[in-house]
Design a protein around this motif. Sequence first.
Motif, PDB file in Angstrom:
ATOM      1  N   LEU A  54       7.206  87.121 -11.131  1.00  0.00           N
ATOM      2  CA  LEU A  54       6.031  86.834 -10.305  1.00  0.00           C
ATOM      3  C   LEU A  54       5.443  88.123  -9.745  1.00  0.00           C
ATOM      4  O   LEU A  54       4.220  88.307  -9.753  1.00  0.00           O
ATOM      5  N   ALA A  55       6.294  89.035  -9.287  1.00  0.00           N
ATOM      6  CA  ALA A  55       5.801  90.306  -8.740  1.00  0.00           C
ATOM      7  C   ALA A  55       5.087  91.132  -9.813  1.00  0.00           C
ATOM      8  O   ALA A  55       4.015  91.700  -9.562  1.00  0.00           O
ATOM      9  N   VAL A  56       5.654  91.187 -11.006  1.00  0.00           N
ATOM     10  CA  VAL A  56       5.029  91.940 -12.101  1.00  0.00           C
ATOM     11  C   VAL A  56       3.712  91.280 -12.495  1.00  0.00           C
ATOM     12  O   VAL A  56       2.703  91.965 -12.694  1.00  0.00           O
ATOM     13  N   TYR A  57       3.710  89.964 -12.574  1.00  0.00           N
ATOM     14  CA  TYR A  57       2.470  89.251 -12.906  1.00  0.00           C
ATOM     15  C   TYR A  57       1.398  89.530 -11.852  1.00  0.00           C
ATOM     16  O   TYR A  57       0.238  89.788 -12.184  1.00  0.00           O
ATOM     17  N   ALA A  58       1.776  89.489 -10.588  1.00  0.00           N
ATOM     18  CA  ALA A  58       0.816  89.712  -9.502  1.00  0.00           C
ATOM     19  C   ALA A  58       0.246  91.126  -9.560  1.00  0.00           C
ATOM     20  O   ALA A  58      -0.935  91.340  -9.275  1.00  0.00           O
ATOM     21  N   GLU A  59       1.070  92.079  -9.931  1.00  0.00           N
ATOM     22  CA  GLU A  59       0.632  93.471  -9.945  1.00  0.00           C
ATOM     23  C   GLU A  59      -0.109  93.849 -11.231  1.00  0.00           C
ATOM     24  O   GLU A  59      -1.111  94.557 -11.177  1.00  0.00           O
ATOM     25  N   ALA A  60       0.358  93.347 -12.374  1.00  0.00           N
ATOM     26  CA  ALA A  60      -0.163  93.837 -13.652  1.00  0.00           C
ATOM     27  C   ALA A  60      -0.829  92.770 -14.511  1.00  0.00           C
ATOM     28  O   ALA A  60      -1.322  93.078 -15.596  1.00  0.00           O
ATOM     29  N   GLY A  61      -0.826  91.522 -14.069  1.00  0.00           N
ATOM     30  CA  GLY A  61      -1.422  90.459 -14.867  1.00  0.00           C
ATOM     31  C   GLY A  61      -0.547  90.063 -16.041  1.00  0.00           C
ATOM     32  O   GLY A  61       0.541  90.604 -16.243  1.00  0.00           O
ATOM     33  N   GLU A  62      -1.044  89.121 -16.802  1.00  0.00           N
ATOM     34  CA  GLU A  62      -0.284  88.573 -17.922  1.00  0.00           C
ATOM     35  C   GLU A  62       0.144  89.647 -18.910  1.00  0.00           C
ATOM     36  O   GLU A  62       1.278  89.662 -19.382  1.00  0.00           O
ATOM     37  N   SER A  63      -0.749  90.558 -19.239  1.00  0.00           N
ATOM     38  CA  SER A  63      -0.424  91.584 -20.240  1.00  0.00           C
ATOM     39  C   SER A  63       0.638  92.559 -19.743  1.00  0.00           C
ATOM     40  O   SER A  63       1.295  93.228 -20.538  1.00  0.00           O
ATOM     41  N   GLY A  64       0.832  92.631 -18.430  1.00  0.00           N
ATOM     42  CA  GLY A  64       1.840  93.528 -17.880  1.00  0.00           C
ATOM     43  C   GLY A  64       3.235  92.949 -17.844  1.00  0.00           C
ATOM     44  O   GLY A  64       4.201  93.664 -17.562  1.00  0.00           O
ATOM     45  N   VAL A  65       3.366  91.670 -18.143  1.00  0.00           N
ATOM     46  CA  VAL A  65       4.677  91.021 -18.116  1.00  0.00           C
ATOM     47  C   VAL A  65       5.347  91.248 -19.468  1.00  0.00           C
ATOM     48  O   VAL A  65       5.160  90.483 -20.416  1.00  0.00           O
ATOM     49  N   THR A  66       6.088  92.333 -19.537  1.00  0.00           N
ATOM     50  CA  THR A  66       6.788  92.714 -20.766  1.00  0.00           C
ATOM     51  C   THR A  66       8.285  92.799 -20.486  1.00  0.00           C
ATOM     52  O   THR A  66       8.703  92.876 -19.319  1.00  0.00           O
TER      53      THR A  66
ATOM     54  N   PHE B  62      -0.821  75.558   0.408  1.00  0.00           N
ATOM     55  CA  PHE B  62       0.053  76.198  -0.577  1.00  0.00           C
ATOM     56  C   PHE B  62      -0.639  77.415  -1.184  1.00  0.00           C
ATOM     57  O   PHE B  62      -0.044  78.488  -1.305  1.00  0.00           O
ATOM     58  N   VAL B  63      -1.897  77.247  -1.572  1.00  0.00           N
ATOM     59  CA  VAL B  63      -2.652  78.355  -2.178  1.00  0.00           C
ATOM     60  C   VAL B  63      -2.734  79.532  -1.214  1.00  0.00           C
ATOM     61  O   VAL B  63      -2.517  80.685  -1.606  1.00  0.00           O
ATOM     62  N   GLY B  64      -3.043  79.256   0.044  1.00  0.00           N
ATOM     63  CA  GLY B  64      -3.146  80.321   1.029  1.00  0.00           C
ATOM     64  C   GLY B  64      -1.823  80.999   1.337  1.00  0.00           C
ATOM     65  O   GLY B  64      -1.778  82.212   1.565  1.00  0.00           O
ATOM     66  N   GLU B  65      -0.752  80.233   1.325  1.00  0.00           N
ATOM     67  CA  GLU B  65       0.564  80.775   1.654  1.00  0.00           C
ATOM     68  C   GLU B  65       1.235  81.490   0.492  1.00  0.00           C
ATOM     69  O   GLU B  65       2.062  82.377   0.697  1.00  0.00           O
ATOM     70  N   HIS B  66       0.900  81.100  -0.728  1.00  0.00           N
ATOM     71  CA  HIS B  66       1.541  81.657  -1.928  1.00  0.00           C
ATOM     72  C   HIS B  66       0.484  82.101  -2.941  1.00  0.00           C
ATOM     73  O   HIS B  66       0.414  81.555  -4.051  1.00  0.00           O
ATOM     74  N   PRO B  67      -0.355  83.067  -2.586  1.00  0.00           N
ATOM     75  CA  PRO B  67      -1.462  83.417  -3.477  1.00  0.00           C
ATOM     76  C   PRO B  67      -1.035  83.925  -4.850  1.00  0.00           C
ATOM     77  O   PRO B  67      -1.696  83.623  -5.855  1.00  0.00           O
ATOM     78  N   ASP B  68       0.060  84.671  -4.920  1.00  0.00           N
ATOM     79  CA  ASP B  68       0.498  85.164  -6.240  1.00  0.00           C
ATOM     80  C   ASP B  68       0.929  84.012  -7.133  1.00  0.00           C
ATOM     81  O   ASP B  68       0.552  83.941  -8.307  1.00  0.00           O
ATOM     82  N   ALA B  69       1.705  83.091  -6.578  1.00  0.00           N
ATOM     83  CA  ALA B  69       2.132  81.923  -7.354  1.00  0.00           C
ATOM     84  C   ALA B  69       0.940  81.044  -7.698  1.00  0.00           C
ATOM     85  O   ALA B  69       0.831  80.533  -8.819  1.00  0.00           O
ATOM     86  N   ALA B  70       0.024  80.877  -6.747  1.00  0.00           N
ATOM     87  CA  ALA B  70      -1.173  80.066  -7.002  1.00  0.00           C
ATOM     88  C   ALA B  70      -2.034  80.701  -8.093  1.00  0.00           C
ATOM     89  O   ALA B  70      -2.595  79.996  -8.942  1.00  0.00           O
ATOM     90  N   ARG B  71      -2.125  82.019  -8.083  1.00  0.00           N
ATOM     91  CA  ARG B  71      -2.894  82.712  -9.125  1.00  0.00           C
ATOM     92  C   ARG B  71      -2.282  82.429 -10.502  1.00  0.00           C
ATOM     93  O   ARG B  71      -2.991  82.188 -11.472  1.00  0.00           O
TER      94      ARG B  71
END
Length: 196
Positions: free
Chosen positions: A20-32, A97-106
């Motif tokens: 989740l942290a990598v996705y939040a920082e780098a997006g889908e393409s960054g999850v390697t 939920f969206v406001g409290e967990h924006p990375d997960a909601a994204r």
Amino acid sequence: MSPKQRRGAETVERLLDTALAVYAEAGESGVTVQALTTSSGVSPGSLYHHFGSVDGLMSALLLRWLGKLLDDVSTALARSRTARTGIRAAVRAYLAFVGEHPDAARLLHSSYADRLTMVQARQLRDSQEARLSPVAAWLERHVASGELAALPAPLIESMTLGPVVGVARRWLSVGDVDLDQAARVLPDRIWRSLEP
């Protein structure tokens, strides 16, 4: 739980949190594999052992957060006595939920999640059956009592969540929506569309 099982569970949690942290920082393409193993300190072999692939890890991450969102919405419904208060509470719970967990909601509102949902809709629904059954029973009960419009459950679900998902996506991507204002305005507007 044995020490080996505990270590395995800790590794799974670390990989999910890291994903989740990598996705939040780098997006889908960054999850390697490289990004995940470097950030988590977990070996590639452990990632493959527990999840089979990066896609397996991301699917598990989606299911984890989808489950938490559904739990919040289900809890809001279960605490409500009337259809009106239930619909209003469910809308507010979703936006909270969206406001409290924006990375997960994204992640949950991403094109990645959309693609997975389109391909694995039935499997996703089946995996969440324990969470969805109480929601379906709540809807059926309130339709049968005449408190909700006599519509099929999937249509009620779409009429309730469609506007909420739209607002969530807009807030997550553009940021020009006030979630607090949406939580004040949307519940009653949505309720009006579902009144009998």
